[in-house]
Each structure stands twice: as C-alpha cells, then as structure tokens.
Design a protein around this motif. Structure first.
Motif, PDB file in Angstrom:
ATOM      1  N   PRO A 156      12.245 -22.918  24.213  1.00  7.60           N
ATOM      2  CA  PRO A 156      11.016 -23.706  24.252  1.00  7.60           C
ATOM      3  C   PRO A 156       9.807 -22.795  24.500  1.00  7.60           C
ATOM      4  O   PRO A 156       9.930 -21.769  25.159  1.00  7.60           O
ATOM      5  CB  PRO A 156      11.227 -24.666  25.433  1.00  7.60           C
ATOM      6  CG  PRO A 156      12.693 -24.661  25.681  1.00  7.60           C
ATOM      7  CD  PRO A 156      13.202 -23.319  25.280  1.00  7.60           C
ATOM      8  N   LYS A 157       8.656 -23.197  23.974  1.00  2.03           N
ATOM      9  CA  LYS A 157       7.465 -22.367  24.146  1.00  2.03           C
ATOM     10  C   LYS A 157       6.220 -23.244  24.245  1.00  2.03           C
ATOM     11  O   LYS A 157       5.966 -24.102  23.401  1.00  2.03           O
ATOM     12  CB  LYS A 157       7.320 -21.390  22.974  1.00  2.03           C
ATOM     13  CG  LYS A 157       6.275 -20.296  23.222  1.00  2.03           C
ATOM     14  CD  LYS A 157       6.344 -19.226  22.173  1.00  2.03           C
ATOM     15  CE  LYS A 157       5.368 -18.091  22.437  1.00  2.03           C
ATOM     16  NZ  LYS A 157       5.649 -17.388  23.706  1.00  2.03           N
ATOM     17  N   LYS A 158       5.426 -22.981  25.304  1.00  5.21           N
ATOM     18  CA  LYS A 158       4.161 -23.669  25.520  1.00  5.21           C
ATOM     19  C   LYS A 158       3.056 -22.836  24.889  1.00  5.21           C
ATOM     20  O   LYS A 158       2.904 -21.655  25.208  1.00  5.21           O
ATOM     21  CB  LYS A 158       3.924 -23.825  27.025  1.00  5.21           C
ATOM     22  CG  LYS A 158       2.593 -24.432  27.423  1.00  5.21           C
ATOM     23  CD  LYS A 158       2.470 -24.427  28.935  1.00  5.21           C
ATOM     24  CE  LYS A 158       1.097 -24.888  29.389  1.00  5.21           C
ATOM     25  NZ  LYS A 158       0.949 -24.831  30.871  1.00  5.21           N
ATOM     26  N   VAL A 159       2.282 -23.445  23.984  1.00  6.50           N
ATOM     27  CA  VAL A 159       1.277 -22.694  23.231  1.00  6.50           C
ATOM     28  C   VAL A 159       0.000 -23.515  23.087  1.00  6.50           C
ATOM     29  O   VAL A 159      -0.030 -24.717  23.371  1.00  6.50           O
ATOM     30  CB  VAL A 159       1.790 -22.309  21.822  1.00  6.50           C
ATOM     31  CG1 VAL A 159       3.038 -21.451  21.906  1.00  6.50           C
ATOM     32  CG2 VAL A 159       2.033 -23.556  20.976  1.00  6.50           C
ATOM     33  N   LEU A 160      -1.035 -22.828  22.614  1.00  6.43           N
ATOM     34  CA  LEU A 160      -2.262 -23.503  22.182  1.00  6.43           C
ATOM     35  C   LEU A 160      -2.301 -23.486  20.670  1.00  6.43           C
ATOM     36  O   LEU A 160      -2.415 -22.432  20.047  1.00  6.43           O
ATOM     37  CB  LEU A 160      -3.498 -22.792  22.738  1.00  6.43           C
ATOM     38  CG  LEU A 160      -4.003 -23.219  24.108  1.00  6.43           C
ATOM     39  CD1 LEU A 160      -5.221 -22.399  24.497  1.00  6.43           C
ATOM     40  CD2 LEU A 160      -4.346 -24.703  24.123  1.00  6.43           C
ATOM     41  N   THR A 197       3.972 -28.091  23.365  1.00  7.05           N
ATOM     42  CA  THR A 197       5.196 -27.366  23.726  1.00  7.05           C
ATOM     43  C   THR A 197       6.194 -27.522  22.596  1.00  7.05           C
ATOM     44  O   THR A 197       6.639 -28.656  22.302  1.00  7.05           O
ATOM     45  CB  THR A 197       5.798 -27.895  25.035  1.00  7.05           C
ATOM     46  OG1 THR A 197       4.848 -27.728  26.091  1.00  7.05           O
ATOM     47  CG2 THR A 197       7.070 -27.127  25.383  1.00  7.05           C
ATOM     48  N   PHE A 198       6.519 -26.425  21.948  1.00 10.14           N
ATOM     49  CA  PHE A 198       7.575 -26.424  20.939  1.00 10.14           C
ATOM     50  C   PHE A 198       8.925 -26.417  21.647  1.00 10.14           C
ATOM     51  O   PHE A 198       9.124 -25.681  22.627  1.00 10.14           O
ATOM     52  CB  PHE A 198       7.461 -25.201  20.029  1.00 10.14           C
ATOM     53  CG  PHE A 198       6.304 -25.250  19.066  1.00 10.14           C
ATOM     54  CD1 PHE A 198       6.341 -26.095  17.972  1.00 10.14           C
ATOM     55  CD2 PHE A 198       5.177 -24.462  19.248  1.00 10.14           C
ATOM     56  CE1 PHE A 198       5.294 -26.148  17.077  1.00 10.14           C
ATOM     57  CE2 PHE A 198       4.118 -24.510  18.368  1.00 10.14           C
ATOM     58  CZ  PHE A 198       4.169 -25.360  17.276  1.00 10.14           C
ATOM     59  N   LYS A 199       9.851 -27.212  21.171  1.00  2.00           N
ATOM     60  CA  LYS A 199      11.170 -27.279  21.793  1.00  2.00           C
ATOM     61  C   LYS A 199      12.090 -26.199  21.217  1.00  2.00           C
ATOM     62  O   LYS A 199      11.776 -25.544  20.211  1.00  2.00           O
ATOM     63  CB  LYS A 199      11.774 -28.660  21.551  1.00  2.00           C
ATOM     64  CG  LYS A 199      12.102 -28.940  20.091  1.00  2.00           C
ATOM     65  CD  LYS A 199      12.653 -30.342  19.891  1.00  2.00           C
ATOM     66  CE  LYS A 199      13.017 -30.572  18.413  1.00  2.00           C
ATOM     67  NZ  LYS A 199      13.575 -31.925  18.182  1.00  2.00           N
ATOM     68  N   LYS A 200      13.210 -25.999  21.850  1.00  7.28           N
ATOM     69  CA  LYS A 200      14.222 -25.096  21.335  1.00  7.28           C
ATOM     70  C   LYS A 200      14.823 -25.694  20.070  1.00  7.28           C
ATOM     71  O   LYS A 200      15.076 -26.893  19.980  1.00  7.28           O
ATOM     72  CB  LYS A 200      15.322 -24.885  22.377  1.00  7.28           C
ATOM     73  CG  LYS A 200      16.451 -23.978  21.912  1.00  7.28           C
ATOM     74  CD  LYS A 200      17.507 -23.825  22.993  1.00  7.28           C
ATOM     75  CE  LYS A 200      18.670 -22.966  22.517  1.00  7.28           C
ATOM     76  NZ  LYS A 200      19.700 -22.802  23.577  1.00  7.28           N
ATOM     77  N   GLY A 201      14.991 -24.867  19.046  1.00 10.56           N
ATOM     78  CA  GLY A 201      15.547 -25.334  17.790  1.00 10.56           C
ATOM     79  C   GLY A 201      14.488 -25.667  16.776  1.00 10.56           C
ATOM     80  O   GLY A 201      13.455 -24.982  16.677  1.00 10.56           O
ATOM     81  N   GLU A 202      14.702 -26.737  16.003  1.00  9.22           N
ATOM     82  CA  GLU A 202      13.803 -27.097  14.915  1.00  9.22           C
ATOM     83  C   GLU A 202      12.625 -27.915  15.426  1.00  9.22           C
ATOM     84  O   GLU A 202      12.792 -28.862  16.186  1.00  9.22           O
ATOM     85  CB  GLU A 202      14.558 -27.901  13.852  1.00  9.22           C
ATOM     86  CG  GLU A 202      15.678 -27.137  13.182  1.00  9.22           C
ATOM     87  CD  GLU A 202      16.416 -27.985  12.158  1.00  9.22           C
ATOM     88  OE1 GLU A 202      16.021 -29.152  11.970  1.00  9.22           O
ATOM     89  OE2 GLU A 202      17.400 -27.486  11.573  1.00  9.22           O
ATOM     90  N   ASN A 203      11.424 -27.541  14.992  1.00  8.42           N
ATOM     91  CA  ASN A 203      10.197 -28.270  15.298  1.00  8.42           C
ATOM     92  C   ASN A 203       9.484 -28.605  13.995  1.00  8.42           C
ATOM     93  O   ASN A 203       9.320 -27.732  13.139  1.00  8.42           O
ATOM     94  CB  ASN A 203       9.257 -27.428  16.168  1.00  8.42           C
ATOM     95  CG  ASN A 203       9.809 -27.187  17.543  1.00  8.42           C
ATOM     96  OD1 ASN A 203       9.548 -27.935  18.475  1.00  8.42           O
ATOM     97  ND2 ASN A 203      10.614 -26.120  17.687  1.00  8.42           N
ATOM     98  N   GLN A 204       9.084 -29.852  13.862  1.00  8.56           N
ATOM     99  CA  GLN A 204       8.380 -30.272  12.651  1.00  8.56           C
ATOM    100  C   GLN A 204       6.933 -30.619  12.999  1.00  8.56           C
ATOM    101  O   GLN A 204       6.666 -31.436  13.881  1.00  8.56           O
ATOM    102  CB  GLN A 204       9.087 -31.461  12.009  1.00  8.56           C
ATOM    103  CG  GLN A 204      10.467 -31.078  11.458  1.00  8.56           C
ATOM    104  CD  GLN A 204      11.196 -32.243  10.861  1.00  8.56           C
ATOM    105  OE1 GLN A 204      10.867 -33.403  11.114  1.00  8.56           O
ATOM    106  NE2 GLN A 204      12.206 -31.945  10.056  1.00  8.56           N
ATOM    107  N   LEU A 205       6.032 -29.960  12.302  1.00 11.88           N
ATOM    108  CA  LEU A 205       4.596 -30.125  12.511  1.00 11.88           C
ATOM    109  C   LEU A 205       4.013 -30.835  11.299  1.00 11.88           C
ATOM    110  O   LEU A 205       4.078 -30.320  10.175  1.00 11.88           O
ATOM    111  CB  LEU A 205       3.941 -28.758  12.698  1.00 11.88           C
ATOM    112  CG  LEU A 205       2.470 -28.718  13.098  1.00 11.88           C
ATOM    113  CD1 LEU A 205       2.265 -29.323  14.483  1.00 11.88           C
ATOM    114  CD2 LEU A 205       1.945 -27.280  13.061  1.00 11.88           C
ATOM    115  N   LEU A 206       3.462 -32.026  11.523  1.00  6.75           N
ATOM    116  CA  LEU A 206       2.908 -32.842  10.433  1.00  6.75           C
ATOM    117  C   LEU A 206       1.411 -33.014  10.637  1.00  6.75           C
ATOM    118  O   LEU A 206       0.959 -33.358  11.726  1.00  6.75           O
ATOM    119  CB  LEU A 206       3.584 -34.217  10.409  1.00  6.75           C
ATOM    120  CG  LEU A 206       3.000 -35.245   9.426  1.00  6.75           C
ATOM    121  CD1 LEU A 206       3.229 -34.821   7.973  1.00  6.75           C
ATOM    122  CD2 LEU A 206       3.602 -36.629   9.674  1.00  6.75           C
TER     123      LEU A 206
END
Length: 821
Positions: A156-160, A197-206
């Motif tokens: 997981p990663k917290k980002v701007l 916060t992106f989770k571990k694994g697949e993240n979908q950004l729409l």
C-alpha cells in the motif's frame, strides 16, 4: 495597444466591444503552460507495474465522446442554447455517475451502449504530459469522456495525486469517488491535489473529463521528489497554509529548493509572515542562505521560456546601474535567431508616454497648452470645442476607442494616412461627455500624435528623434514602418491551440501615437533614466505628468486597478509607488516600470501575444520587483481554513460587481463563488465573515447592517478593494409570452454594437455583438433583466403602437437604442 491590468488574468484578455465590460477583479492565471501533443492509438494495455513519482500517466483506456444525454441538446437546438442553458446542463450532467459498472473495469465489456450510441474503449498513449482529447475525438463541445488505467503495487502507498483538466474532472479510485471539480478552465499540470492511498495489488483509476467548450484534455501524476519541492515553494508564496500542511504530510522536504529558493525563502519574498511562522514551527532550516537575485530571476525565466519558443528580453537596473540584462527564447523561430539584449520589439502602448512627453515639451516651448481645445488643431472634429488635450492625455475625453470597432480588424494590416485614420473614427458617438468618466482610448493618443506633427511641423518620428531619442542615446528606437528593414528585429507570434504561430502583422500607421514605436530594453532604460532624472522635462512638468487624473465629480475614475496621469499608469505594488505602462499588440507584449523611490527600473519585452499564461510582462515584472525589493514591501496575508465556521445561508445570492455579477452558491457542504463569464471556484472560510480563494490571491468579506442583514461584500485583490452590494432577488413576472413577438429584432447601440433579440419557445433571448446569447427575464410586460449582469432593458412603443427602441440601464448609465430591424 492595450493596458494590461495589474491583476492576474486568464488567457485572452482583450477588451469587450460592447456596452458592458465583464468584471476583471477575479481573474485567474496559475500553473505552467504545456503544449498538447496528439495522443496515439496503441495496442499496449495501460497497466503500470509500480509507481514512478513525478512522471505523468500517459497510457489510458478512453471512452467517448459522449454528448450530454438530455432532450435539451438536440442537433436542431445545440446552436441556439444560451450560455446559461449550457452551464446548467453541464453542471447537471457532471453529477451523473458513469453509465457502466466501475467496481472492476478490467472485467467490463469493451463496448457499451449509452443512449442510442455504441461506444468502445480504446487504448491510447500521449507523447507528453497532457492527453489531448481534441486530438482523439475532435472539437466536441458539451460532451464527456472517461479514461482509466491500472496500477499494480507490491505494498500500500499513500500519495498525492496531481490532476489538471480542461474542463471538469471527477475521479474514482477502486470504485470510490475521491475528487470532483466542476470548472471551466485550461488544463495545467498540478491544478488539483488529491490525497489517496493505493492498496496492495491492483488499483483502478477512473477519470471523467467533461468538456464545456473549446479545448479538452487532462494530465495526471503522483507528486514526487522533483515536483513536490516546486509545489511547496509556490504554495508558500501564495500563503495557502492548508495545502502546505497537506504537502508536508505527504513527504515534501521542507528545505527542498525550487528556483533556487526554499519555501521559507519564497514566503519571505512574498511577505507571507504567517507562512514564515508556520514553516519555522515545522522545522525549516533558518541557516540556508537565499540565492542571489540574478539566480532567482534566471530560474524563473528558464522555467517559463521553453525550448523553441518565443521569449523575452529583460533588463533590471537600480541607481543608474544595470543589474540584469538577458534574453531568453527566440526572436525568430523559423531561423532559430535567439533573443538578445539588442533585439528590437514593438512596444505598443508604452508609446503613449513618449507622446505625452512630446505634448508637454511643446507646452514648455510655448507652442500649445494642455488646456487647449481639440478644435484649435482639428476645427471640424465633432465636439472638438468640448475636448481638451488634458482629456486626451488622461483618457477622459469620451471619444470612442477606435480599436474596439468591429470592422477595425479587417483593415489593420493595410497602410493609411493619419487624416484617413481620423476620418475612420471621428464620426463615432462619444461614450460619455468629456471629463465625466475614465475609459482607455487609443483614439485620444492617435489624435495627440497627429497634433504633435501639426504643431511642430515635423513627422512624429523626426520630432521624437530630435528631442528625445538623440539626446538620450536611444539609437535603436523609432516609429515602426513596414517599408523599412531593421537589423535585430524580432518576429511577433501568437499562441493558438497551444502552439506559437506568426501573429497578425499590424500596419503601424493604424496605431500612430497610440502605439507605433519599436525599441530595445536598453533604450527604454536610457529613456527612464533621462525622464526620472529630469533631463528631458522640468520638475513642474513631471509633477503634472505624474498627477492622477480626476473626473468632473472629483473622483479618480477607474484606471484599470490604478490611477492614470499623462501617459503613465500610477499604481502601488505592496505599498511601493510604481510608475509605468504596458504595451500590447498581436504578437507583442511589453512592460516598462519604475519604482521611483527605490530608483528601480524593470523592462520586459516579449514577442508573443496572446502569450503563454506565465509570460504576462506586467505580472512577471511584479515578481521581479519582489525579488529585489521585498524587504521594503508591505506584508501579505496567509490563509488557512477555519473548519469550525458555520456558514450562513444569507451569504447566498448575487452581488453587483458593476461589470458582472458574483453569484454565491452552496453545494455539497461547500461555498462557491462565480463571477460572470468565469469558472466557479470554491471559497474557504477564514472566519465567520471572511473567505478566500485558493486559485488566486483574493479574499471576500460579507458585511451586515445594523439589522444583521447582509448588505454587501468587500473584495480584496491585487492591492485593490471593491465594494459590491448584494442584489435583491429579482422575481420573474408571469406574462403572456406572445408579447415577445413584438420585441424580436435588432437595436442599434452605436459604434457597431447591435443587440439582437430573438424568441425561442417561451423564452426571450438577447445577444450583443461579440457576446454570447443570454436569456432575459420579464419584470413586467415591457421591462426585462439579465441574470448574469445587473442590467435591464425597457421596450418602448411609438405612437403607432410599434416597438421603436429599448432603454438600457446599467451601472448608472442609460442608453437609448433604436430598433433597426
């Protein structure tokens, strides 16, 4: 030959040709200009293995263009919708959820039926930061598109997340709505910051991108070690404490540098004392030395002027010593000729101070007086016995500005004699009686240039050369002539669709004394030194030139955010007196200014107009002045949102900004402000009554009377304060709309301005020449009003019962316009 307002502004900036002028108090200019590059269809799936901070996402699945699925927009009506209609429909559609499942986009069908149309996802990649949807779908207005990509992460990663969009944007991460901003704006990188916060694994950004009109596109990245410092430093300069807190909490190094400055340095330069305190408490290193002024100016200009683009020549001098003299970008793109300090530029309305000085010199020589009537020099000029040279010098004559005439653009590239040019505008109806108001008029200075020739018996160029250019060593300045070839002459460009193209080439005989000179930064420096050191005009004459004009009622009128003397704008920058003038022509933009008490001169000459957003010479000059004089300037406020404020419902409504209306609305627990003709932006509470914008350095205060009623707002921006009364709610009368048929037609407002009234169903629409169509609403059977501006018209019938004219009321002015069709 315009004056650039001493306020931030949007792209465009030309003056309205109509009877109204949309308010310029809240004008936005943020971010860095980026060229849109065509997107290419690719077979590669838009999947990212890991995150690469600072780098833009360039691979996307896209779906569109989806025109707004509403019965209100049909092919036979699309062109007839008013601006109000379009914005209302755009806002409604913006709130609509995607017409397909969003919980797992990778498993959705590649084709979707939406309404009567079939849409298919396609994989695309952009060659640059911005994905230009116009390149994919063409110029599809009032439509939306979707874009999605997939990011795979080991942890997981917290980002701007950083977003730019043209126009509105909604964002979902893994099926959850994380951001929305409905705004009509150009796409610029890093406009919106979204903590996710992106989770571990697949993240979908729409993403859902809505286009209202014109350009269309977006850009997206995660801020990282390169982009975070720049955003931190810029935010410190703006004084936005909320965003500073967000950036620091997401890993921004408080002591990192951008433009060679730390956030603490730039907060000091911009006078943000609260921000300085904030940064000190957060542990900013007080021992880091501020870079030299030259290094900072270099860094600013190198960031603004990109490779293979038009540019600027810049000179900075103080106490008779040139401190900075450089050129950036190309004088000629086709031949790759760089801009040098000796490059010649057309200077537009900076010419006016030379013409004013010539008139004052002739007065010193006893050949005329500024109190002389225009009729003394042009006996047949209409109302010439009412107009003095003082009126012409101060833009208070009431003579209509000839460059605002619609037909001027069709003749601007052809040569003319001065007498014929005067014939072109001399019959124009006066905008107001001489001395009654202030209104910028190139016509007045064209006439003054002609008067210099008549009185002196010399051509304007010869007179200026003999009395000003030769005595001061200005060897590279003169009246521009298309018949002459000059060495080291720049070519003028205009940014169109994000790319520089050769600008319209004005024949400068059409400009005359209003703006026909060319010069260099060094020559203009010589000019300023000679003027302000009393080498050309006497102290008494200079005092006269630098005295703010007052109109007949004793007020100083409205000189575009400042005051006006004879050919010079008289303003203040953070408490310091400033005397200068801008110049603007298609392809050319210039600014020459002097801080007389600090003996600082700044000259900026650019060969592009319209320019890139960050290349407005007057704004750039303000930033440079701060770099050199910040320790002597007044401080500026910083702003943080007070989350405890309970926003009052009686703030909602409309406020009269004279040239436009500020509409305050409440939506989704947020307060928004929208000025006529501009995007809607959220405003944030600083206290119960004070609110501020984050997109521009502007604030608004709601004021109550003794009864507790909100009566007006005070708007603060750019060192200026505007009082705007709250408008009473105007009820729409219920009348028989069959009456509208008699009102349909055209009404002549003079100067080429025509009000065209049409009927569409049960609505009455009005369009002024050069303006969008707006609906007007009945207060009675004969009186109608606009909702987007504080103006109304009354239809008047003649003895035969036929509508013969309208009476237009706005800003205390009444105009009677005859029906001509």
């Amino acid at each position: 030959m315009t004056i650039e307002e001493k306020l931030p502004r949007t792209s465009g900036g030309g003056r309205s040709l109509t009877f109204w002028s949309l308010a310029t108090v809240l004008l936005i200019s943020t971010g860095v200009f980026e060229v849109k590059i065509a997107a290419q269809t690719v077979k590669e799936n838009p999947v990212y293995q890991g995150l690469q901070p600072d780098q833009f996402f360039t691979k996307w699945f896209v779906l569109g263009p989806i025109t707004f699925p509403t019965e209100e927009i049909t092919p036979d009506r699309a062109d007839d919708l008013t601006s109000d209609d379009k914005l209302r429909i755009s806002s409604k559609q913006f709130e609509a959820d995607p017409p397909f499942p969003i919980t797992d986009l990778s498993s959705t069908k590649s084709t979707h039926h939406i309404g009567d149309q079939e849409y298919q996802w396609q994989s695309v990649a952009s060659e640059n930061e911005i994905l230009d949807l116009n390149q994919i779908y063409g110029k599809t207005e009032f439509a939306e598109a979707y874009a999605w990509t997939e990011i795979h992460l080991p942890e997981p990663k917290k980002v701007l997340l950083s977003i730019g969009s043209d126009d509105g944007i909604r964002i979902w991460l893994n099926g959850q709505l994380v951001h929305q901003n409905w705004s009509a704006r150009p796409v610029l990188k890093d406009q919106d910051l979204v903590p996710v916060t992106f989770k571990k694994g697949e993240n979908q950004l729409l993403l859902k991108i809505q286009n209202i009109r014109l350009d269309w596109g977006f850009c997206c990245r995660v801020l990282g070690p390169k982009s975070l410092p720049r955003k931190l430093v810029e935010t410190a300069g703006v004084g936005d404490l909320d965003t500073l807190e967000m950036l620091l909490s997401h890993g921004a190094n408080i002591d990192a540098t951008s433009y060679g400055l730390t956030a603490l340095h730039y907060a000091k330069i911009r006078g943000r004392e609260q921000t300085v305190t904030f940064l000190r408490k957060r542990g900013a290193d007080l021992k880091i030395q501020m870079p030299t002024q030259e290094m900072v100016v270099d860094a600013f200009l190198e960031e603004i002027i990109k490779d293979n683009s038009p540019g600027v020549a810049v000179l900075i001098a103080q106490n008779g010593e040139i401190l900075y003299l450089k050129g950036f970008g190309y004088a000629n793109l086709e031949n790759q000729i760089p801009i040098m300090p000796q490059t010649k530029f057309r200077i537009g309305s900076i010419t006016k101070q030379f013409i004013a000085s010539a008139i004052l010199k002739l007065q010193e020589d006893g050949l005329l007086k500024v109190t002389d009537r225009l009729s003394k020099f042009l006996p047949d000029y209409p109302r010439g016995d009412e107009v003095t040279l003082h009126h012409l010098l101060t833009h208070t004559s009431g003579i209509h500005n000839y460059t605002n005439r619609p037909e001027f653009s069709s003749v601007v590239e052809t040569y003319t004699e001065a007498e014929k040019m005067i014939e072109f505008f001399k019959a124009d109806k006066f905008d107001f009686d001489p001395g009654e108001k202030w209104s910028y008029s190139n016509s007045g200075y064209f006439l003054l240039g002609h008067i210099v020739e008549k009185v002196s018996g010399q051509s304007l160029g010869d007179y200026l050369k003999h009395h000003f250019f030769d005595p001061t060593g200005m060897k590279n300045t003169g009246v521009h002539s298309s018949k002459q070839t000059r060495n080291n002459q720049a070519t003028g460009y205009s940014y169109t669709g994000g790319r520089p193209e050769k600008a319209i080439n004005w024949e400068m005989s059409r400009a005359g004394g209003a703006g026909n000179l060319y010069s260099t930064t060094q020559d203009l420096y010589r000019w300023n030194e000679a003027v302000f050191n009393g080498k050309l005009l006497s102290p008494d004459t200079l005092k006269l030139a630098f005295t703010p004009v007052r109109v007949n009622d004793g007020s100083q009128g409205n000189a575009l955010g400042g005051q006006y003397g004879y050919g010079w704008m008289l303003t203040k920058e953070r408490g310091l007196k400033e005397v200068g003038h801008s110049g603007g022509l298609p392809g050319w933009s210039a600014y020459l200014t002097r801080y007389p008490e600090q003996n600082l001169t700044i000259t900026i000459l650019a060969n592009a107009s319209p320019p890139a957003p960050d290349l407005v010479p007057s704004t750039l000059a303000d930033r440079i002045a701060e770099i050199y004089l910040w320790q002597r300037m007044e401080p500026m406020e910083s702003f943080a949102t007070d989350q405890s404020v309970d926003i009052s419902d009686d703030y909602l409504g409309q406020y009269d900004y004279t040239g436009g209306i500020m509409t305050i609305t409440w939506e989704r627990d947020q307060l928004f402000a929208q000025l006529t003709g501009q995007p809607r932006f959220e405003i944030f509470p600083k206290s119960e009554t004070e609110f501020f914008w984050k997109v521009v350095d502007a604030q608004i205060t709601f004021v109550r009377n003794s009864k507790g009623e909100v009566t007006h707002v005070t708007h603060h921006q750019g060192g200026q304060t505007l009082k705007a009364p709250k408008l009473k709610k105007r009820d729409v009368a219920q009348i028989d709309t069959a009456i509208y048929n008699a009102y349909v037609g055209k009404y002549d407002y003079g100067h080429g301005a025509i009000l065209t009234v049409t009927k569409e169903g049960d609505r009455l629409l009005a369009q002024m020449t050069g303006q969008p169509t707006f609906e007007i609403f009945p207060r009675s059977e004969t009186e109608f009003f606009w909702k987007i501006i504080n103006a109304r018209v009354t239809f008047v019938k003649n003895d035969k019962g036929q509508v013969s004219k309208v009476i237009h009321h706005q800003a205390g002015t009444e105009i009677q316009a005859s029906k001509i069709d």
